[in-house]
Scaffold this motif. Structure first.
Motif, short mmCIF file in Angstrom:
data_model
loop_
_atom_site.label_atom_id
_atom_site.label_comp_id
_atom_site.label_asym_id
_atom_site.label_seq_id
_atom_site.Cartn_x
_atom_site.Cartn_y
_atom_site.Cartn_z
N GLU A 97 5.50 17.03 21.51
CA GLU A 97 7.40 15.99 20.60
C GLU A 97 6.49 14.98 20.56
OE1 GLU A 97 10.57 16.30 22.91
OE2 GLU A 97 11.43 18.46 21.25
N PHE A 98 7.01 14.04 19.77
CA PHE A 98 6.39 12.59 19.55
C PHE A 98 8.10 11.60 18.88
CE2 PHE A 98 3.24 15.11 17.92
CZ PHE A 98 2.10 14.55 19.53
N GLU A 99 8.16 10.75 19.48
CA GLU A 99 9.64 10.01 19.31
C GLU A 99 9.31 9.10 18.53
OE1 GLU A 99 12.13 8.75 22.75
OE2 GLU A 99 11.01 6.89 22.31
N PHE A 100 10.31 9.35 17.67
CA PHE A 100 10.78 7.71 16.39
C PHE A 100 12.11 7.38 16.03
CE2 PHE A 100 6.64 9.79 15.03
CZ PHE A 100 5.88 8.89 14.57
N ASP A 101 12.03 6.34 15.91
CA ASP A 101 13.82 5.87 15.53
C ASP A 101 14.26 7.10 14.33
OD1 ASP A 101 13.48 3.86 12.84
OD2 ASP A 101 11.97 3.27 14.41
N ASP A 102 15.11 7.31 14.14
CA ASP A 102 15.97 8.05 13.02
C ASP A 102 15.10 7.60 11.55
OD1 ASP A 102 16.96 9.50 14.76
OD2 ASP A 102 18.54 9.51 14.31
N ARG A 103 15.59 6.47 10.94
CA ARG A 103 15.38 5.61 10.53
C ARG A 103 13.68 5.47 10.09
NH1 ARG A 103 16.54 2.93 6.96
NH2 ARG A 103 15.76 1.39 5.81
N THR A 104 12.45 5.77 11.00
CA THR A 104 11.02 5.37 10.93
C THR A 104 10.90 7.54 10.38
OG1 THR A 104 10.30 3.92 12.49
CG2 THR A 104 8.86 5.92 11.66
N ALA A 105 11.41 7.96 11.53
CA ALA A 105 11.81 9.64 10.86
C ALA A 105 11.98 9.86 9.80
CB ALA A 105 12.24 11.04 12.50
N THR A 106 13.07 9.87 9.43
CA THR A 106 13.46 9.48 8.22
C THR A 106 12.30 9.94 6.98
OG1 THR A 106 16.35 9.48 8.26
CG2 THR A 106 15.07 9.45 6.23
N HIS A 107 11.90 8.54 7.01
CA HIS A 107 10.63 8.25 5.63
C HIS A 107 9.44 9.07 6.35
CE1 HIS A 107 13.62 4.34 5.30
NE2 HIS A 107 12.77 3.79 4.47
N LEU A 108 9.61 9.49 7.33
CA LEU A 108 7.89 10.61 8.01
C LEU A 108 8.53 11.46 6.48
CD1 LEU A 108 6.83 9.12 11.15
CD2 LEU A 108 5.97 8.86 8.69
N GLN A 109 9.52 11.80 6.83
CA GLN A 109 9.53 13.49 6.51
C GLN A 109 10.07 12.94 4.98
OE1 GLN A 109 13.90 15.08 7.87
NE2 GLN A 109 13.87 16.48 6.44
N ILE A 110 10.21 12.55 4.67
CA ILE A 110 10.03 12.55 2.65
C ILE A 110 8.59 12.21 2.88
CG2 ILE A 110 10.69 10.95 0.84
CD1 ILE A 110 12.77 10.12 2.76
N ALA A 111 7.69 10.81 2.87
CA ALA A 111 6.41 11.08 2.77
C ALA A 111 5.84 12.64 3.89
CB ALA A 111 5.94 10.13 3.49
N ILE A 112 5.31 12.97 4.71
CA ILE A 112 4.95 14.31 4.48
C ILE A 112 5.36 15.45 4.04
CG2 ILE A 112 4.93 16.05 6.82
CD1 ILE A 112 4.98 13.40 8.69
N SER A 113 7.03 15.41 3.52
CA SER A 113 6.89 16.94 2.50
C SER A 113 6.39 16.47 1.58
CB SER A 113 8.43 16.80 3.05
OG SER A 113 8.94 15.69 2.29
N ALA A 114 6.82 15.31 1.02
CA ALA A 114 6.46 15.23 -0.24
C ALA A 114 4.47 15.67 -0.37
CB ALA A 114 6.29 13.96 -0.91
N LYS A 115 4.04 15.43 0.94
CA LYS A 115 2.43 14.77 0.68
C LYS A 115 2.04 17.05 0.87
CE LYS A 115 -0.41 12.76 0.70
NZ LYS A 115 -1.64 11.95 -0.39
N LEU A 116 3.10 17.89 1.57
CA LEU A 116 2.63 19.28 1.88
C LEU A 116 2.48 20.16 0.80
CD1 LEU A 116 3.53 19.25 5.72
CD2 LEU A 116 1.46 19.06 4.73
N ARG A 117 4.60 19.93 -0.49
CA ARG A 117 4.14 20.51 -1.17
C ARG A 117 3.31 20.54 -1.96
NH1 ARG A 117 9.73 17.53 -0.98
NH2 ARG A 117 9.16 15.79 -2.22
N ARG A 118 2.43 19.67 -2.25
CA ARG A 118 1.45 19.85 -2.51
C ARG A 118 0.29 20.18 -2.80
NH1 ARG A 118 1.74 12.42 -5.03
NH2 ARG A 118 3.79 12.94 -3.57
N ALA A 119 0.50 20.71 -2.04
CA ALA A 119 -0.63 20.89 -0.21
C ALA A 119 -1.49 20.12 0.03
CB ALA A 119 -1.49 22.07 -1.24
N GLU A 120 -1.54 19.08 0.34
CA GLU A 120 -2.29 18.37 0.42
C GLU A 120 -2.71 17.87 2.03
OE1 GLU A 120 -1.45 13.76 -1.76
OE2 GLU A 120 -1.62 15.53 -3.91
#
Length: 106
Positions: A10-33
């Motif tokens: 587990e890695f701690e992030f504030d909710d705002r940062t985590a929201t942006h990470l979730q969007i960016a990471i999911s976009a990359k993983l959907r493209r298998a990057e």
């Protein structure tokens, strides 16, 4: 504060940062990057930085302490996506000021 749970860590992030990470990471993983995700450790928790390899085959879970979704800063998302394509990977830093939207031409 929220958490990014990756594999069994587990890695701690504030909710705002985590929201942006979730969007960016999911976009990359959907493209298998696959890519590194890197961030500095807050001075209250010591010093240094984390860097983890983000891959589709590893369980990923975001936990948010707040009940409302954060608004999205498109400039920050663009910055995260651009850095993900570099050898150092996606760099989590301070949120930049959001650039005004460019009006569409008719």
């Amino acid at each position: 504060m929220g958490y990014l749970k990756y594999n069994s860590e587990e890695f701690e992030f504030d909710d705002r940062t985590a929201t942006h990470l979730q969007i960016a990471i999911s976009a990359k993983l959907r493209r298998a990057e696959h890519f590194f995700l890197t961030w500095e450790i807050h001075h209250k928790q010591g010093s240094g930085r984390h860097s983890i390899w983000i891959d589709n085959g590893v369980p990923l879970h975001f936990f948010y302490s707040g009940s409302r979704a954060a608004s999205v800063n498109r400039t920050w998302l663009d910055q995260l996506m651009l850095t993900a394509a570099t050898p150092l990977g996606m760099q989590v830093g301070e949120e930049p000021a959001e650039k005004p939207a460019v009006p569409e031409e008719d």
